[in-house]
Design a protein around this motif. Structure first.
Motif, short mmCIF file in Angstrom:
data_model
loop_
_atom_site.label_atom_id
_atom_site.label_comp_id
_atom_site.label_asym_id
_atom_site.label_seq_id
_atom_site.Cartn_x
_atom_site.Cartn_y
_atom_site.Cartn_z
N MET A 1 10.50 13.90 16.53
CA MET A 1 9.47 14.63 15.96
C MET A 1 7.72 13.49 15.92
O MET A 1 6.94 14.23 17.21
N ARG A 2 8.10 12.14 15.79
CA ARG A 2 7.53 11.57 16.53
C ARG A 2 7.04 11.16 17.75
O ARG A 2 5.35 11.21 18.19
N SER A 3 8.61 11.54 18.47
CA SER A 3 7.99 11.21 19.69
C SER A 3 7.59 12.09 20.99
O SER A 3 7.27 12.42 21.80
N ALA A 4 7.45 14.27 20.11
CA ALA A 4 6.54 14.80 20.27
C ALA A 4 5.19 14.36 20.07
O ALA A 4 4.44 14.93 21.62
N TYR A 5 4.91 14.06 19.22
CA TYR A 5 3.51 14.23 18.93
C TYR A 5 3.04 12.58 20.24
O TYR A 5 2.32 13.22 20.61
N ALA A 6 4.33 11.92 20.10
CA ALA A 6 3.24 10.23 21.31
C ALA A 6 3.42 10.58 22.35
O ALA A 6 2.26 11.05 23.39
N LEU A 7 4.42 12.27 23.46
CA LEU A 7 3.85 12.82 24.56
C LEU A 7 3.12 13.58 24.29
O LEU A 7 2.50 13.89 25.14
N LEU A 8 2.93 14.72 23.39
CA LEU A 8 1.31 15.35 23.56
C LEU A 8 0.77 14.57 23.76
O LEU A 8 -0.60 15.20 24.05
N LEU A 9 -0.10 13.20 23.23
CA LEU A 9 -1.56 12.95 22.78
C LEU A 9 -1.43 11.67 24.11
O LEU A 9 -2.23 12.36 25.48
N ALA A 10 -0.19 11.36 24.78
CA ALA A 10 0.05 10.86 26.25
C ALA A 10 -0.93 11.98 27.11
O ALA A 10 -1.18 11.94 28.13
N ALA A 11 -0.05 13.22 27.00
CA ALA A 11 -0.16 14.71 28.26
C ALA A 11 -1.38 14.35 28.05
O ALA A 11 -2.08 14.84 29.35
N ASN A 12 -2.27 14.46 26.99
CA ASN A 12 -3.38 15.40 26.84
C ASN A 12 -4.54 14.70 27.36
O ASN A 12 -5.65 14.70 27.77
N LEU A 13 -3.97 13.29 26.66
CA LEU A 13 -5.34 12.56 27.92
C LEU A 13 -5.52 11.91 28.86
O LEU A 13 -5.90 11.97 29.92
N VAL A 14 -3.85 11.88 30.14
CA VAL A 14 -3.25 12.59 31.37
C VAL A 14 -4.24 14.13 31.75
O VAL A 14 -4.96 13.76 32.60
N TYR A 15 -3.87 15.02 31.55
CA TYR A 15 -4.68 16.31 30.97
C TYR A 15 -6.41 15.60 31.60
O TYR A 15 -6.71 16.51 32.40
N ALA A 16 -7.11 15.04 30.93
CA ALA A 16 -8.75 14.64 30.26
C ALA A 16 -8.72 14.60 32.45
O ALA A 16 -10.24 14.97 32.93
N THR A 17 -7.81 13.29 32.46
CA THR A 17 -8.25 12.96 34.07
C THR A 17 -8.11 14.27 35.45
O THR A 17 -8.73 14.25 36.47
N SER A 18 -8.26 15.39 35.19
CA SER A 18 -8.07 16.64 35.65
C SER A 18 -9.19 16.84 36.53
O SER A 18 -9.32 17.32 37.35
N TYR A 19 -10.15 16.84 35.28
CA TYR A 19 -11.63 17.09 35.64
C TYR A 19 -12.46 16.83 36.96
O TYR A 19 -12.74 17.02 37.80
N VAL A 20 -12.08 14.98 36.34
CA VAL A 20 -12.73 14.59 37.36
C VAL A 20 -12.19 14.35 39.45
O VAL A 20 -12.85 14.88 39.66
#
Length: 328
Positions: A1-20
């Motif tokens: 489960m911790r790996s899923a949380y870590a991937l989810l956090l990293a994914a949303n940080l990457v998603y944040a770049t999509s708007y710019v």
């Protein structure tokens, strides 16, 4: 489960770049054309991978009842020989019939609809507003879950939703009427971004049950193909209307980044996590996107950071936190 949380956090940080990135690329590529490129390239990547890595597996018994997790191919073969009964097999080319239309709607709404609305909205608004208004996605999940999933909203969730909506109003109106220089300066684009958030939320709501019966790779690959098919007439209409792409090096690199990182592997990772983490927990991590996207919009694009934008961001994150933690 911790790996899923870590991937989810990293994914949303990457998603944040999509708007710019999207805001910059839209200066050279028309919105529907960019959406079609993202979907076609994403499908070209995921479909071959799904065909190779997703061999047929058993997903139902002889009475049609679903089996989860699916039986591996070697075990399913031995099972059929021992019992002498045929089984339905799930693969990229043949998912369970009951889910074919669900996956199609995921592509129509969550890919074609969401991409078109978000691109049209970004072309008329700012990357900062787009990042903040993505909060509509998790709020829509919480609001529609009672109707679609039979989940009841609790008092804390209702209070949190109201708080987040107030923050969204501050972002859209750029403050309070009478105190700002302009009332709703990007209201058309912001409205489209709100609708895009609803479309993204619908993708998750439709996909929750499907991901309980099919692998994330199969679901993502098939839904992205449906999205590409639906985007074709929109891109053609845009072309006939006179919109033409300018293929500068920056636009090509940006489009490829959006297609490969955000669309193909980003959605694949999202579905992988959604199959393992509850929707309210996933919604918590989406709050990373508004903050990251707004900061990037201010730093890289020079977009204004007003006191109302900051206040709206604080209310949005606080409201969403109250909403999703209301289930604990």
């Amino acid at each position: 489960m911790r790996s899923a949380y870590a991937l989810l956090l990293a994914a949303n940080l990457v998603y944040a770049t999509s708007y710019v990135v999207t805001r910059v690329v839209l200066g050279d590529l028309p919105p529907a054309f960019l959406a079609l490129v993202r979907l076609v390239v994403g499908a070209a990547i995921l479909v071959p991978i799904a065909r190779v890595l997703e061999p047929p597996v058993e997903t139902s018994n002889k009475w049609g009842a679903p089996i989860w997790p699916p039986t591996p191919p070697e075990r399913s073969a031995a099972s059929r020989q021992s019992r002498g009964a045929p089984r339905r097999r799930d693969s990229f080319t043949d998912p369970a019939r009951s889910d074919v239309w669900r996956i199609a709607w995921m592509g129509v709404v969550g890919f074609a609809g969401a991409f078109a609305l978000s691109h049209w909205g970004l072309a008329r608004s700012t990357a900062t507003n787009a990042a903040l208004l993505i909060i509509v996605e998790p709020l829509s999940i919480m609001a529609l879950s009672p109707l679609l999933l039979g989940e009841r909203l609790r008092r804390r969730e209702v209070a949190g939703g109201a708080l987040a909506l107030l923050g969204a109003v501050l972002v859209v109106l750029n403050g309070v009427p009478g105190l700002t220089l302009a009332l709703a300066p990007h209201w058309r684009g912001d409205l489209l971004l709100v609708l895009a958030g609803l479309a993204y939320g619908a993708y998750t709501l439709i996909g929750r049950a499907v991901l309980a019966r099919h692998s994330p790779l199969v679901v993502t690959a098939r839904s992205i193909v449906w999205g590409a098919v639906v985007m074709v007439p929109l891109a053609v209409a845009e072309w006939l209307g006179g919109a033409r792409p300018m293929l500068s090096p920056g636009a090509v690199m940006g489009a490829l980044y959006l297609a490969v990182v955000i669309t193909a592997f980003g959605y694949l990772l999202w579905n992988w996590v959604l199959a393992r983490v509850s929707a309210p927990q996933v919604a918590i991590f989406v709050t990373v996107q508004p903050i990251g996207g707004a900061v990037l919009g201010v730093v890289l694009l020079g977009e204004p950071l007003t006191v109302f934008t900051v206040a709206g961001a604080v209310l949005i994150v606080l409201g969403l936190w109250l909403t999703v933690t209301g289930r604990n």
